[in-house]
Design a protein around this motif. Structure first.
Motif, PDB file in Angstrom:
ATOM      1  N   ALA A  48     -15.201  -6.158  30.001  1.00  0.00           N
ATOM      2  CA  ALA A  48     -14.824  -7.389  30.260  1.00  0.00           C
ATOM      3  C   ALA A  48     -15.899  -8.190  31.220  1.00  0.00           C
ATOM      4  N   THR A  49     -16.074  -9.473  30.844  1.00  0.00           N
ATOM      5  CA  THR A  49     -16.852 -10.433  31.533  1.00  0.00           C
ATOM      6  C   THR A  49     -16.168 -11.866  31.950  1.00  0.00           C
ATOM      7  N   ILE A  50     -16.503 -12.204  32.978  1.00  0.00           N
ATOM      8  CA  ILE A  50     -15.861 -13.596  33.317  1.00  0.00           C
ATOM      9  C   ILE A  50     -16.718 -14.710  32.508  1.00  0.00           C
TER      10      ILE A  50
ATOM     11  N   ALA B 191     -13.786 -19.908  37.708  1.00  0.00           N
ATOM     12  CA  ALA B 191     -12.749 -19.239  38.709  1.00  0.00           C
ATOM     13  C   ALA B 191     -12.403 -20.360  39.558  1.00  0.00           C
ATOM     14  N   SER B 192     -11.132 -20.289  39.752  1.00  0.00           N
ATOM     15  CA  SER B 192     -10.409 -21.525  40.555  1.00  0.00           C
ATOM     16  C   SER B 192      -9.471 -20.855  41.425  1.00  0.00           C
TER      17      SER B 192
ATOM     18  N   VAL C 162      -6.481 -16.235  42.709  1.00  0.00           N
ATOM     19  CA  VAL C 162      -7.750 -16.694  42.074  1.00  0.00           C
ATOM     20  C   VAL C 162      -7.290 -16.723  40.515  1.00  0.00           C
ATOM     21  N   LEU C 163      -7.713 -17.716  39.706  1.00  0.00           N
ATOM     22  CA  LEU C 163      -7.547 -17.774  38.244  1.00  0.00           C
ATOM     23  C   LEU C 163      -9.099 -17.483  37.626  1.00  0.00           C
ATOM     24  N   LEU C 164      -8.944 -16.538  36.966  1.00  0.00           N
ATOM     25  CA  LEU C 164     -10.256 -16.238  36.107  1.00  0.00           C
ATOM     26  C   LEU C 164     -10.096 -16.183  34.613  1.00  0.00           C
ATOM     27  N   PHE C 165     -11.179 -16.752  34.103  1.00  0.00           N
ATOM     28  CA  PHE C 165     -11.119 -16.820  32.543  1.00  0.00           C
ATOM     29  C   PHE C 165     -11.807 -15.484  31.941  1.00  0.00           C
ATOM     30  N   ILE C 166     -11.413 -14.702  31.459  1.00  0.00           N
ATOM     31  CA  ILE C 166     -12.038 -13.418  31.066  1.00  0.00           C
ATOM     32  C   ILE C 166     -12.139 -13.373  29.475  1.00  0.00           C
TER      33      ILE C 166
ATOM     34  N   ARG D 138     -14.072  -6.597  18.805  1.00  0.00           N
ATOM     35  CA  ARG D 138     -13.058  -7.752  18.983  1.00  0.00           C
ATOM     36  C   ARG D 138     -12.998  -8.517  20.133  1.00  0.00           C
ATOM     37  N   VAL D 139     -13.064  -9.917  20.261  1.00  0.00           N
ATOM     38  CA  VAL D 139     -13.472 -10.611  21.346  1.00  0.00           C
ATOM     39  C   VAL D 139     -11.931 -11.210  21.634  1.00  0.00           C
ATOM     40  N   ASP D 140     -11.597 -11.081  22.937  1.00  0.00           N
ATOM     41  CA  ASP D 140     -10.527 -11.557  23.302  1.00  0.00           C
ATOM     42  C   ASP D 140     -10.656 -12.526  24.546  1.00  0.00           C
ATOM     43  N   LEU D 141     -10.077 -13.827  24.333  1.00  0.00           N
ATOM     44  CA  LEU D 141     -10.115 -14.648  25.795  1.00  0.00           C
ATOM     45  C   LEU D 141      -8.960 -14.648  26.491  1.00  0.00           C
ATOM     46  N   ASN D 142      -9.103 -14.286  27.644  1.00  0.00           N
ATOM     47  CA  ASN D 142      -7.913 -14.084  28.232  1.00  0.00           C
ATOM     48  C   ASN D 142      -7.925 -14.980  29.873  1.00  0.00           C
ATOM     49  N   ARG D 143      -6.879 -15.469  30.130  1.00  0.00           N
ATOM     50  CA  ARG D 143      -6.817 -15.879  31.553  1.00  0.00           C
ATOM     51  C   ARG D 143      -6.027 -14.894  32.370  1.00  0.00           C
TER      52      ARG D 143
END
Length: 238
Positions: free
Chosen positions: A171-173, A184-185, A196-200, A213-218
């Motif tokens: 996982a990376t931000i 990050a917000s 904190v809200l992160l986009f991972i 497989r790449v998953d874009l998660n909040r």
């Protein structure tokens, strides 16, 4: 009686009257009247040289009672001033407290966001080849009930599945396309708790997936201030 004797007697009487009149003009009457009040002044033994003149202050009665209305107004004014003083002190204390809380909250925002950026990739990553090391490292960033829950879940669910399918999750931000700090917000903040809200970005490899497989998660990460610094107390996928 001869005329000469009579004339001398009249002359002496006139002189005596003139002296009395002159003395009466120079020397004040022992009874003086000032401002409508009569004051008795005792004459000195050697007579009047420069008799004192009573001043108006001498007739002021310091023991005169104060009018009821004046005393009441004075008490009301004193009470009002006391209330205003207390209200002013309370207002200053409240403003000072709010200012202090605002500074603490701003410091918490900065520290918690930095801690969340560091912790999230570690907590959300693992490699089947060294799961115990990865999970131990992740638990160092957790606190409270979430730490216990994480330990149970990774032991009973994640670890068996990862070993079976040789799972690797990294996982990376996510970073803005234009570059800069990872996304990050702050959702909410207080001196002791920050959300904190992160986009991972999660890249998964396993025998069940062809390639990667790449998953874009909040992810919403709740940070808590502890004796050991800011720790993750909850993670929620959105």
């Amino acid at each position: 009686m001869p005329k000469t004797t009579t004339r001398r007697t009249m002359t002496a009487a006139a002189r005596a009257a003139a002296k009395r009149a002159e003395r009466s003009h120079r020397e004040p009457d022992p009874v003086a009247t000032v401002a409508g009040r009569t004051v008795l002044i005792e004459a000195p033994k050697n007579g009047w040289q420069d008799p004192p003149e009573p001043s108006p202050e001498a007739f002021e009665d310091d023991d005169a009672p104060t009018a009821p209305g004046t005393a009441r107004r004075r008490r009301v004014l004193t009470a009002l001033l006391a209330v205003l003083l207390v209200a002013g002190l309370v207002a200053v204390a409240v403003l000072g407290w709010h200012s202090w809380e605002a500074r603490r909250t701003e410091t918490a925002r900065t520290e918690a966001v930095a801690a969340a950026r560091e912790a999230a990739p570690i907590v959300l990553s693992y490699d089947y080849r060294h799961l115990d090391r990865d999970f131990t490292r992740a638990r160092a960033h957790l606190t409270g009930d979430f730490r216990d829950e994480y330990g149970k879940t990774t032991k009973t669910v994640v670890a068996p599945t990862a070993r079976k399918y040789r799972g690797v999750v990294k996982a990376t931000i996510a970073a803005p396309a234009s570059g800069g700090s990872p996304a990050a917000s702050v959702v909410s903040a207080s001196p002791d708790k920050v959300v904190v809200l992160l986009f991972i970005n999660q890249v998964t490899q396993s025998t069940q997936v062809s390639g990667s497989r790449v998953d874009l998660n909040r992810v919403r990460v709740t940070m808590a201030d502890t004796d050991d610094g800011w720790k993750v107390s909850a993670v929620d996928a959105l």
